[in-house]
Design a protein around this motif. Structure first.
Motif, short mmCIF file in Angstrom:
data_model
loop_
_atom_site.label_atom_id
_atom_site.label_comp_id
_atom_site.label_asym_id
_atom_site.label_seq_id
_atom_site.Cartn_x
_atom_site.Cartn_y
_atom_site.Cartn_z
N SER A 283 4.94 -5.55 32.28
CA SER A 283 3.44 -5.35 32.33
C SER A 283 2.75 -4.76 31.17
O SER A 283 1.69 -5.18 30.62
CB SER A 283 3.14 -4.62 33.56
OG SER A 283 3.64 -3.35 33.36
N GLU A 284 3.61 -3.81 30.37
CA GLU A 284 3.01 -3.25 29.25
C GLU A 284 2.93 -4.45 28.14
O GLU A 284 1.93 -4.63 27.33
CB GLU A 284 3.96 -2.26 28.77
CG GLU A 284 3.65 -1.03 29.58
CD GLU A 284 4.68 0.06 29.13
OE1 GLU A 284 4.49 1.33 29.71
OE2 GLU A 284 5.40 -0.06 28.27
N LYS B 143 -1.04 0.90 32.49
CA LYS B 143 -0.60 1.93 31.58
C LYS B 143 0.00 1.40 30.51
O LYS B 143 0.83 0.43 30.67
CB LYS B 143 0.23 2.86 32.38
CG LYS B 143 -0.52 3.81 33.51
CD LYS B 143 0.49 4.85 34.17
CE LYS B 143 -0.15 5.76 34.99
NZ LYS B 143 0.59 6.43 35.77
N LEU B 144 -0.22 1.93 29.12
CA LEU B 144 0.52 1.42 28.03
C LEU B 144 1.35 2.37 27.33
O LEU B 144 1.06 3.66 27.33
CB LEU B 144 -0.55 0.79 26.94
CG LEU B 144 -1.31 -0.29 27.43
CD1 LEU B 144 -2.41 -0.75 26.48
CD2 LEU B 144 -0.37 -1.63 27.95
N SER B 145 2.49 2.09 27.04
CA SER B 145 3.46 3.02 26.26
C SER B 145 3.03 3.14 24.94
O SER B 145 2.66 2.20 24.28
CB SER B 145 4.87 2.33 26.28
OG SER B 145 5.77 2.86 25.38
N TYR B 146 2.81 4.58 24.75
CA TYR B 146 2.23 5.08 23.34
C TYR B 146 3.13 4.22 22.27
O TYR B 146 2.71 3.84 21.19
CB TYR B 146 2.16 6.31 23.28
CG TYR B 146 1.92 6.71 21.76
CD1 TYR B 146 0.49 6.80 21.51
CD2 TYR B 146 2.95 7.56 20.89
CE1 TYR B 146 0.11 7.42 20.17
CE2 TYR B 146 2.80 7.78 19.75
CZ TYR B 146 1.41 7.80 19.24
OH TYR B 146 1.07 8.32 17.88
#
Length: 260
Positions: A151-152, A212-215
């Motif tokens: 999903s990211e 939510k996105l991974s930094y």
């Protein structure tokens, strides 16, 4: 045995001649000699010819076709051969999204080039609008495929694609405003239909909020895009005017400040 049969046949013919009424005169035909020509094929020369032919149609023609625009003889080679080959070389779904985005940008760039020279016919504009929709559908299909497993990555691909559409929409609107200010509304210069098609595609792209996105992933993608932008900037030496380069450099600096 053959001799006996021949003698019996000749004897029968002598004692049983053909009746006069059944005989027909067959005109004599002089056979014209047709000399045969023998051609010796050199396997080495034939191999070189085949190699040159393959080089022409598999290397030289596709390379030349990359500069073709709608209406050119080699344009179908560019779209249906070159680009389809590159599509098969895009292994990951994200790469496929990027490539479909690039193809969409190519079609719009070609249309703008034709419009600038007054050669964009309504038929060509309709074809470009249809191609833009087709590439957009393909990109969204790949994004949906990515979302099933990551999903990211899908969210990042969706943001990148929506941003590309936004840029192209602004470019087309700027092109239209420039022509209106210059009072150039003659046939072959209008791209209003294309701008409307891009706007329609853009309206159908809904970037999902709240995902939510991974930094680390987001930063890696930003660094990749920033590097690409500077590579493009370095490639315009000798093409862009000094004031244009200053404007681009200022924009890149603004982007870098926002990223920081």
């Amino acid at each position: 045995e053959r001799r006996d049969l021949r003698e019996r046949l000749v004897s029968y013919m002598e004692y049983h001649p053909l009746p006069e009424s059944a005989r027909t005169v067959v005109p004599a035909i002089k056979a014209k000699s047709q000399p045969f020509h023998i051609f010796h094929i050199d396997a080495f020369l034939m191999g070189r010819f085949v190699g040159a032919f393959a080089l022409l149609f598999l290397v030289i023609v596709p390379v030349v076709a990359e500069k073709a625009i709608p209406g050119d003889v080699l344009y179908p080679v560019k779209v249906r051969f070159n680009e389809e080959i590159r599509s098969t070389l895009s292994f990951s779904p994200y790469q496929k999204v990027e490539w479909e985005t690039t193809r969409l940008e190519r079609r719009i760039s070609e249309a703008r080039l034709l419009a600038s020279s007054g050669k964009l016919t309504p038929e060509m504009e309709a074809d470009v609008a249809e191609a833009v929709k087709s590439h957009s559908d393909a990109a969204q299909k790949e994004i949906a495929s990515i979302r099933q497993t990551d999903s990211e990555e899908a969210a990042i691909a969706e943001i990148a694609f929506a941003s590309a559409l936004e840029v192209q929409s602004e470019v087309l609107e700027g092109h239209i405003d420039k022509n209106q200010q210059a009072s150039t509304t003659s046939d072959g210069k209008s791209i209003a239909a294309l701008a409307g098609a891009v706007g329609e595609v853009r309206a159908n792209i809904v970037v999902r909020e709240g995902e939510k996105l991974s930094y680390q992933k987001l930063l890696a993608r930003i660094e990749s895009e920033t590097t690409r932008a500077y590579e493009y900037f370095d490639s315009i030496d000798g093409v862009a005017l000094p004031e244009e380069k200053k404007d681009i450099e200022r924009r890149l600096t603004d982007i870098q400040q926002k990223v920081n």
